[in-house]
Motif scaffolding. Structure first.
Motif, PDB file in Angstrom:
ATOM      1  N   PHE A  42      10.733   6.248   5.881  1.00 21.33           N
ATOM      2  CA  PHE A  42       9.459   6.327   6.609  1.00 21.33           C
ATOM      3  C   PHE A  42       8.673   5.025   6.475  1.00 21.33           C
ATOM      4  O   PHE A  42       8.091   4.535   7.455  1.00 21.33           O
ATOM      5  CB  PHE A  42       8.637   7.504   6.065  1.00 21.33           C
ATOM      6  CG  PHE A  42       7.296   7.647   6.716  1.00 21.33           C
ATOM      7  CD1 PHE A  42       7.179   8.182   8.001  1.00 21.33           C
ATOM      8  CD2 PHE A  42       6.135   7.235   6.055  1.00 21.33           C
ATOM      9  CE1 PHE A  42       5.930   8.299   8.604  1.00 21.33           C
ATOM     10  CE2 PHE A  42       4.898   7.352   6.661  1.00 21.33           C
ATOM     11  CZ  PHE A  42       4.794   7.893   7.944  1.00 21.33           C
ATOM     12  N   ALA A  43       8.644   4.432   5.259  1.00 21.70           N
ATOM     13  CA  ALA A  43       7.898   3.182   5.047  1.00 21.70           C
ATOM     14  C   ALA A  43       8.481   2.045   5.872  1.00 21.70           C
ATOM     15  O   ALA A  43       7.744   1.241   6.472  1.00 21.70           O
ATOM     16  CB  ALA A  43       7.907   2.801   3.562  1.00 21.70           C
ATOM     17  N   LEU A  44       9.816   1.972   5.941  1.00 22.73           N
ATOM     18  CA  LEU A  44      10.446   0.910   6.740  1.00 22.73           C
ATOM     19  C   LEU A  44      10.153   1.083   8.222  1.00 22.73           C
ATOM     20  O   LEU A  44       9.971   0.105   8.956  1.00 22.73           O
ATOM     21  CB  LEU A  44      11.958   0.902   6.500  1.00 22.73           C
ATOM     22  CG  LEU A  44      12.416   0.388   5.132  1.00 22.73           C
ATOM     23  CD1 LEU A  44      13.923   0.521   4.990  1.00 22.73           C
ATOM     24  CD2 LEU A  44      12.014  -1.070   4.949  1.00 22.73           C
ATOM     25  N   ALA A  45      10.096   2.341   8.691  1.00 23.36           N
ATOM     26  CA  ALA A  45       9.772   2.579  10.096  1.00 23.36           C
ATOM     27  C   ALA A  45       8.349   2.133  10.410  1.00 23.36           C
ATOM     28  O   ALA A  45       8.076   1.500  11.440  1.00 23.36           O
ATOM     29  CB  ALA A  45       9.958   4.063  10.420  1.00 23.36           C
ATOM     30  N   VAL A  46       7.409   2.443   9.495  1.00 23.74           N
ATOM     31  CA  VAL A  46       6.020   2.026   9.697  1.00 23.74           C
ATOM     32  C   VAL A  46       5.903   0.502   9.662  1.00 23.74           C
ATOM     33  O   VAL A  46       5.199  -0.103  10.481  1.00 23.74           O
ATOM     34  CB  VAL A  46       5.116   2.671   8.620  1.00 23.74           C
ATOM     35  CG1 VAL A  46       3.693   2.120   8.739  1.00 23.74           C
ATOM     36  CG2 VAL A  46       5.106   4.184   8.757  1.00 23.74           C
ATOM     37  N   GLU A  47       6.602  -0.118   8.697  1.00 21.89           N
ATOM     38  CA  GLU A  47       6.586  -1.588   8.611  1.00 21.89           C
ATOM     39  C   GLU A  47       7.154  -2.210   9.888  1.00 21.89           C
ATOM     40  O   GLU A  47       6.637  -3.219  10.391  1.00 21.89           O
ATOM     41  CB  GLU A  47       7.399  -2.048   7.403  1.00 21.89           C
ATOM     42  CG  GLU A  47       6.758  -1.710   6.075  1.00 21.89           C
ATOM     43  CD  GLU A  47       7.717  -1.859   4.906  1.00 21.89           C
ATOM     44  OE1 GLU A  47       7.303  -1.577   3.763  1.00 21.89           O
ATOM     45  OE2 GLU A  47       8.872  -2.260   5.142  1.00 21.89           O
ATOM     46  N   PHE A  78       0.878  -1.175   0.000  1.00 23.29           N
ATOM     47  CA  PHE A  78       0.000   0.000   0.000  1.00 23.29           C
ATOM     48  C   PHE A  78       0.910   1.218   0.000  1.00 23.29           C
ATOM     49  O   PHE A  78       1.473   1.586   1.029  1.00 23.29           O
ATOM     50  CB  PHE A  78      -0.905  -0.022   1.230  1.00 23.29           C
ATOM     51  CG  PHE A  78      -1.855   1.136   1.301  1.00 23.29           C
ATOM     52  CD1 PHE A  78      -2.990   1.161   0.519  1.00 23.29           C
ATOM     53  CD2 PHE A  78      -1.605   2.205   2.149  1.00 23.29           C
ATOM     54  CE1 PHE A  78      -3.868   2.235   0.578  1.00 23.29           C
ATOM     55  CE2 PHE A  78      -2.481   3.274   2.219  1.00 23.29           C
ATOM     56  CZ  PHE A  78      -3.621   3.286   1.424  1.00 23.29           C
ATOM     57  N   GLY A  79       1.067   1.799  -1.168  1.00 24.00           N
ATOM     58  CA  GLY A  79       2.077   2.841  -1.321  1.00 24.00           C
ATOM     59  C   GLY A  79       3.453   2.214  -1.216  1.00 24.00           C
ATOM     60  O   GLY A  79       3.779   1.244  -1.918  1.00 24.00           O
ATOM     61  N   ASN A  80       4.290   2.732  -0.324  1.00 21.74           N
ATOM     62  CA  ASN A  80       5.602   2.136  -0.077  1.00 21.74           C
ATOM     63  C   ASN A  80       5.567   1.081   1.032  1.00 21.74           C
ATOM     64  O   ASN A  80       6.594   0.452   1.322  1.00 21.74           O
ATOM     65  CB  ASN A  80       6.624   3.230   0.294  1.00 21.74           C
ATOM     66  CG  ASN A  80       7.001   4.081  -0.903  1.00 21.74           C
ATOM     67  OD1 ASN A  80       7.035   3.593  -2.041  1.00 21.74           O
ATOM     68  ND2 ASN A  80       7.268   5.372  -0.655  1.00 21.74           N
ATOM     69  N   PHE A  81       4.392   0.914   1.669  1.00 27.24           N
ATOM     70  CA  PHE A  81       4.271  -0.062   2.762  1.00 27.24           C
ATOM     71  C   PHE A  81       4.092  -1.461   2.177  1.00 27.24           C
ATOM     72  O   PHE A  81       3.190  -1.701   1.375  1.00 27.24           O
ATOM     73  CB  PHE A  81       3.071   0.287   3.650  1.00 27.24           C
ATOM     74  CG  PHE A  81       2.841  -0.672   4.773  1.00 27.24           C
ATOM     75  CD1 PHE A  81       3.497  -0.521   5.982  1.00 27.24           C
ATOM     76  CD2 PHE A  81       1.968  -1.744   4.615  1.00 27.24           C
ATOM     77  CE1 PHE A  81       3.286  -1.419   7.024  1.00 27.24           C
ATOM     78  CE2 PHE A  81       1.747  -2.636   5.641  1.00 27.24           C
ATOM     79  CZ  PHE A  81       2.411  -2.472   6.853  1.00 27.24           C
ATOM     80  N   SER A  82       4.966  -2.403   2.584  1.00 21.46           N
ATOM     81  CA  SER A  82       4.927  -3.778   2.079  1.00 21.46           C
ATOM     82  C   SER A  82       4.523  -4.725   3.194  1.00 21.46           C
ATOM     83  O   SER A  82       5.143  -4.743   4.274  1.00 21.46           O
ATOM     84  CB  SER A  82       6.300  -4.180   1.523  1.00 21.46           C
ATOM     85  OG  SER A  82       6.342  -5.570   1.264  1.00 21.46           O
ATOM     86  N   PHE A  83       3.478  -5.511   2.938  1.00 19.98           N
ATOM     87  CA  PHE A  83       3.039  -6.495   3.939  1.00 19.98           C
ATOM     88  C   PHE A  83       4.084  -7.599   4.106  1.00 19.98           C
ATOM     89  O   PHE A  83       4.268  -8.136   5.203  1.00 19.98           O
ATOM     90  CB  PHE A  83       1.690  -7.097   3.520  1.00 19.98           C
ATOM     91  CG  PHE A  83       0.558  -6.123   3.583  1.00 19.98           C
ATOM     92  CD1 PHE A  83      -0.056  -5.834   4.793  1.00 19.98           C
ATOM     93  CD2 PHE A  83       0.113  -5.475   2.442  1.00 19.98           C
ATOM     94  CE1 PHE A  83      -1.111  -4.932   4.859  1.00 19.98           C
ATOM     95  CE2 PHE A  83      -0.932  -4.575   2.499  1.00 19.98           C
ATOM     96  CZ  PHE A  83      -1.543  -4.287   3.709  1.00 19.98           C
ATOM     97  N   GLY A  84       4.767  -7.952   3.035  1.00 21.53           N
ATOM     98  CA  GLY A  84       5.787  -8.994   3.126  1.00 21.53           C
ATOM     99  C   GLY A  84       6.937  -8.584   4.017  1.00 21.53           C
ATOM    100  O   GLY A  84       7.412  -9.375   4.843  1.00 21.53           O
ATOM    101  N   ARG A  85       7.408  -7.329   3.881  1.00 22.62           N
ATOM    102  CA  ARG A  85       8.510  -6.875   4.733  1.00 22.62           C
ATOM    103  C   ARG A  85       8.061  -6.749   6.195  1.00 22.62           C
ATOM    104  O   ARG A  85       8.850  -6.984   7.117  1.00 22.62           O
ATOM    105  CB  ARG A  85       9.052  -5.542   4.218  1.00 22.62           C
ATOM    106  CG  ARG A  85       9.816  -5.658   2.906  1.00 22.62           C
ATOM    107  CD  ARG A  85      10.653  -4.411   2.648  1.00 22.62           C
ATOM    108  NE  ARG A  85       9.841  -3.222   2.469  1.00 22.62           N
ATOM    109  CZ  ARG A  85       9.378  -2.780   1.308  1.00 22.62           C
ATOM    110  NH1 ARG A  85       9.644  -3.469   0.188  1.00 22.62           N
ATOM    111  NH2 ARG A  85       8.657  -1.689   1.228  1.00 22.62           N
ATOM    112  N   ALA A  86       6.790  -6.393   6.409  1.00 23.20           N
ATOM    113  CA  ALA A  86       6.278  -6.327   7.791  1.00 23.20           C
ATOM    114  C   ALA A  86       6.285  -7.713   8.437  1.00 23.20           C
ATOM    115  O   ALA A  86       6.657  -7.865   9.607  1.00 23.20           O
ATOM    116  CB  ALA A  86       4.867  -5.742   7.799  1.00 23.20           C
ATOM    117  N   LEU A  87       5.878  -8.718   7.683  1.00 20.79           N
ATOM    118  CA  LEU A  87       5.934 -10.083   8.213  1.00 20.79           C
ATOM    119  C   LEU A  87       7.364 -10.529   8.424  1.00 20.79           C
ATOM    120  O   LEU A  87       7.670 -11.299   9.362  1.00 20.79           O
ATOM    121  CB  LEU A  87       5.215 -11.042   7.257  1.00 20.79           C
ATOM    122  CG  LEU A  87       3.690 -10.909   7.187  1.00 20.79           C
ATOM    123  CD1 LEU A  87       3.126 -11.886   6.166  1.00 20.79           C
ATOM    124  CD2 LEU A  87       3.063 -11.169   8.559  1.00 20.79           C
ATOM    125  N   ALA A  88       8.281 -10.082   7.569  1.00 18.32           N
ATOM    126  CA  ALA A  88       9.695 -10.415   7.759  1.00 18.32           C
ATOM    127  C   ALA A  88      10.215  -9.847   9.073  1.00 18.32           C
ATOM    128  O   ALA A  88      11.036 -10.479   9.749  1.00 18.32           O
ATOM    129  CB  ALA A  88      10.516  -9.883   6.585  1.00 18.32           C
TER     130      ALA A  88
END
Length: 773
Positions: free
Chosen positions: A285-290, A194-204
């Motif tokens: 910012f996206a990595l921080a949110v993830e 969603f935008g720069n937010f990646s669900f896969g990286r969040a699960l990682a």
């Protein structure tokens, strides 16, 4: 709404339990996996993972996997999808042609080669195309190599998941294959954003935090580097993630002792700091949110999941300790010796009460009479000095009458003696007394010989016991000292006094053995003990098996097996009596086996009930103490032989099912048929053997068979079938939906009807069905 919900749940349960329903569900899973994995891309444009998945799946699922992968390439990767669809079709064709060539299709490198060749061939062709995105030969080679490697990892992961082994039983190589397959799946999920937010990286992030918190530095480094490398391949703009996740996992592992929050903070700070090397504020910012999103999920994960992850990274460098094995051997030998004393004490009491009597030959009866009666007679000069031969003939003529009637009378002496005797009353009394003493001597000798033989058999059984233990410990892989210490600490917190605690890992399965002192003041329920041990070891266990011997309590917990059992039993007492001459029992031993046993005493009524109950109780106690089945039978046989003056015998019928492998062993000592229902077919097993309690040495005759889910074993005593057993074969074969208890009751009812007009005998039926866990 509640009724509709219950109806839907019941229908889903029926579909899941039926073989057709399970097959459909698995096909759907492979379809969606193919669709998802096809989405995984490296360098932003190459997607070889769907082709690797089709090359690795079992052949019976290849059609749905091809359709799922094609859908993934068309819908999720429309650019360049034609090439990958052609690759998937080519892989399917190659597997179709090679499927019947077992030497090729069963090869370990076959999936990798099938994935490598089409990807490489089409890559080379595209390299020479002007419109190709593959602008170097090296890039198409790298794509083909990654495709072949991914096929290998996915193939091994599917095989491991199909084996139903516990996750903690996998070695480092097997875990590495599963980790790489998981990373491929995460890469595919990375495309869902969603935008720069990646669900896969969040699960990682969740995976790295779990590995770091419960696996320490080692777990954090492995999780961070694995996920970082995969996501750095997804796009050149994210190449820094290899360092960010790897460094973050390392730091999180270092701070894992501070708890979940400290672990998460260490990872977030390290990952965000490394992300500044990208030079893109939006990515930072996206990595921080993830990271925050993944941290929230991590904090909600229960401790039981963490224990399982921690068991994967448990250190093994010092678990194969000689000291630990020595303690375990001592514990087992001490406990077994106390169990043996319970049996040998019975023998000692019987032999101690038998007084030694003088054992003479039959002529000594007359010699003792001459010395006791004739020696004081005044006429002995004429009888024994002058006519000794005539007098001896007179006595010898009494032998036939004496042996026939066990005594003689004065009239017998008057009839058989040539000369007249003035002390015939005293002679008759003395001969009868000494003859009875002679008979007692013979019987005493027989009993002493029987006891000696029984003791000899027990010494032989002791030798077998030590041999069995030596063989058992020779196959013991490791002893987990860390888990043993955790369990001991837990027991002391519950006011229990552990004498010894050992966690043995054999064939990748853990067995926890605990010996407690009977002076322990605390108490703990079996279910609570099992849960606490699971927390300490990070594994799932069956209910504890408890046995008591003198001043010690032995507790054994076996790891949760692949199969469970459903048991049903029913009995009929002959002639509407009060006591059944058959006895039965079902229990789990300390080796991951479920043991079902029936014993049939000689005859019916109370005496038969005593013999069968004694056989069942002794066998159960000895097997639970750790003895082999043959050793337990030998000791039970000795106990039955010296139990009483009268003959005591009992059949022993056992079915032993390994709940990890499904391998069943049928053991019989004088027992009738056993019926096995395997994949819808009923097999009758007849194994000739002799019961316990007759001879000094008795052995099990045995057969082996491998069972799977829904297979069934039906055991029964000899009173159930007195003629043709076609009715029983038909009943077992047609029994599909009812429970084992209902089957046992149906067999007993039909057996009574079939045996109507014949001798009424005790009937016992024990039905066991194997079920997937």
């Amino acid at each position: 709404m509640t009724a509709v919900k219950k109806l839907l749940i019941s229908r889903l349960q029926e579909i899941r339990e039926s073989s057709t329903g399970r097959s459909i569900i698995v096909q759907i899973i492979y379809f969606f996996c193919g669709t998802l994995i096809s989405r995984g891309a490296m360098f932003g444009e190459l997607s070889p993972f769907g082709a690797a998945f089709v090359a690795a799946v079992p052949y019976r699922y290849i059609l749905t996997s091809i359709l799922g992968s094609m859908l993934g390439y068309i819908v999720l990767t429309p650019v360049g999808s034609f090439r990958y669809i052609a690759i998937v079709v080519a892989i399917g064709a190659i597997r179709f042609v090679a499927n019947d060539i077992k030497n090729i299709s069963k090869s370990a490198i076959f999936p990798s080669m099938v994935a490598f060749l089409p990807v490489f061939a089409t890559g080379v062709a595209m390299y020479f195309s002007d419109s190709s995105r593959i602008n170097s030969f090296a890039l198409c080679t790298v794509e083909a190599v990654i495709s072949g490697s991914a096929a290998f990892f996915i193939d091994r992961t599917i095989c491991l998941c199909s084996s139903r082994r516990n996750l903690t039983s996998f070695n480092q190589q097997e875990l590495s294959c599963m980790v790489m397959s998981g990373c491929i799946l995460l890469l595919a999920l990375g495309g869902l954003h969603f935008g720069n937010f990646s669900f896969g990286r969040a699960l990682a992030v969740v995976v790295v935090l779990l590995c770091a918190r419960y696996g320490g530095v080692t777990g954090g480094a492995i999780g961070g580097i694995s996920t970082g490398v995969i996501f750095s391949l997804s796009s050149l703009s994210y190449s820094f993630l290899c360092g960010g996740f790897g460094f973050g996992g390392l730091m999180a592992g270092l701070f894992s002792v501070t708890g979940k929050v400290g672990t998460a903070v260490a990872f977030l700070l390290s990952d965000v700091i490394m992300s500044f090397s990208s030079g893109n504020k939006d990515i930072v910012f996206a990595l921080a949110v993830e990271g925050l999103f993944g941290t929230g999920i991590f904090l909600l994960i229960p401790q039981s999941v963490g224990n399982l992850v921690g068991a994967l990274f448990a250190p093994t460098d010092d678990v194969n300790s000689g000291a630990a094995l020595k303690e375990n051997v001592i514990m087992r030998l001490n406990f077994t010796s106390k169990a043996l004393k319970d049996v040998s004490s019975c023998v000692s009491k019987v032999s101690g009460k038998m007084k030694e009597l003088s054992v003479d030959s039959f002529p000594a009866v007359y010699e003792n009479t001459r010395c006791g009666v004739c020696s004081s007679c005044g006429m002995r000069v004429f009888c024994w000095d002058r006519e000794k031969g005539v007098t001896e003939d007179d006595f010898n003529r009494l032998s036939e009458t004496l042996k026939k009637h066990s005594h003689i009378t004065v009239e017998d002496i008057d009839t058989l003696f040539v000369k007249k005797c003035c002390r015939k009353n005293e002679i008759a009394t003395a001969i009868n007394r000494y003859y009875q003493s002679y008979l007692m001597s013979i019987e005493s000798m027989r009993r002493i010989t029987s006891i000696r033989n029984g003791l000899a058999g027990q010494f032989g059984g002791l030798s077998d016991i030590l041999t069995d233990m030596a063989e058992e410990f020779s196959v013991t892989d490791v002893c987990d000292l860390d888990s043993s210490e955790k369990i001991s600490h837990m027991l002391r917190q519950n006011s229990l006094l552990p004498v010894l605690c050992n966690c043995r890992i054999s064939d990748s399965q853990m067995t926890v053995e605990i010996e407690l002192s009977d002076r322990s003041r605390g108490s703990i329920k079996k279910s609570v003990l099992r849960r606490e041990v699971e927390k300490c070891c990070g594994r799932r266990f069956l209910e504890p098996v408890v046995s008591v011997a003198q001043d010690r309590v032995r507790v054994v917990l076996n790891e949760m097996p692949v199969f469970l059992t459903e048991v049903g039993s029913c009995q009929h007492i002959a002639n509407n009596g009060k006591m059944c001459g058959d006895s039965m029992v079902c229990f789990n031993d300390d080796k991951g086996n479920m043991v079902a046993m029936i014993s049939d005493g000689m005859g019916t009524g109370g005496r038969a009930a005593v013999d069968s109950m004694m056989a069942v109780n002794l066998m159960e106690k000895l097997i639970k103490s750790g003895l082999s089945f043959d050793c337990a039978l030998s000791l039970t046989n000795s106990a039955l032989m010296v139990k009483s003056e009268e003959e005591s015998l009992a059949t022993v019928d056992m079915s032993v099912i390994n709940l990890f492998t499904g391998r069943a062993e049928i053991l019989k000592a004088g027992a009738p048929y056993t019926y096995i229902k395997k994949k819808g077919k009923v097999i009758r097993k007849e194994i000739p053997s002799i019961p316990a309690g007759i001879l000094n040495e008795v052995y099990f005759t045995r057969e082996h068979i491998t069972l799977s889910g829904e297979d069934m074993i039906v055991m029964l005593s000899d009173g159930a079938v007195m003629g043709d057993d076609k009715w029983l074969l038909s009943l077992i074969k047609s029994w599909n939906k009812g429970s084992c208890q209902e089957l046992a009751e149906a067999v007993v009812d039909e057996a009574i009807r079939q045996n109507e007009g014949l001798k009424d005998d005790d009937i016992t039926v024990l039905a066991v069905r194997l079920k997937d866990n």
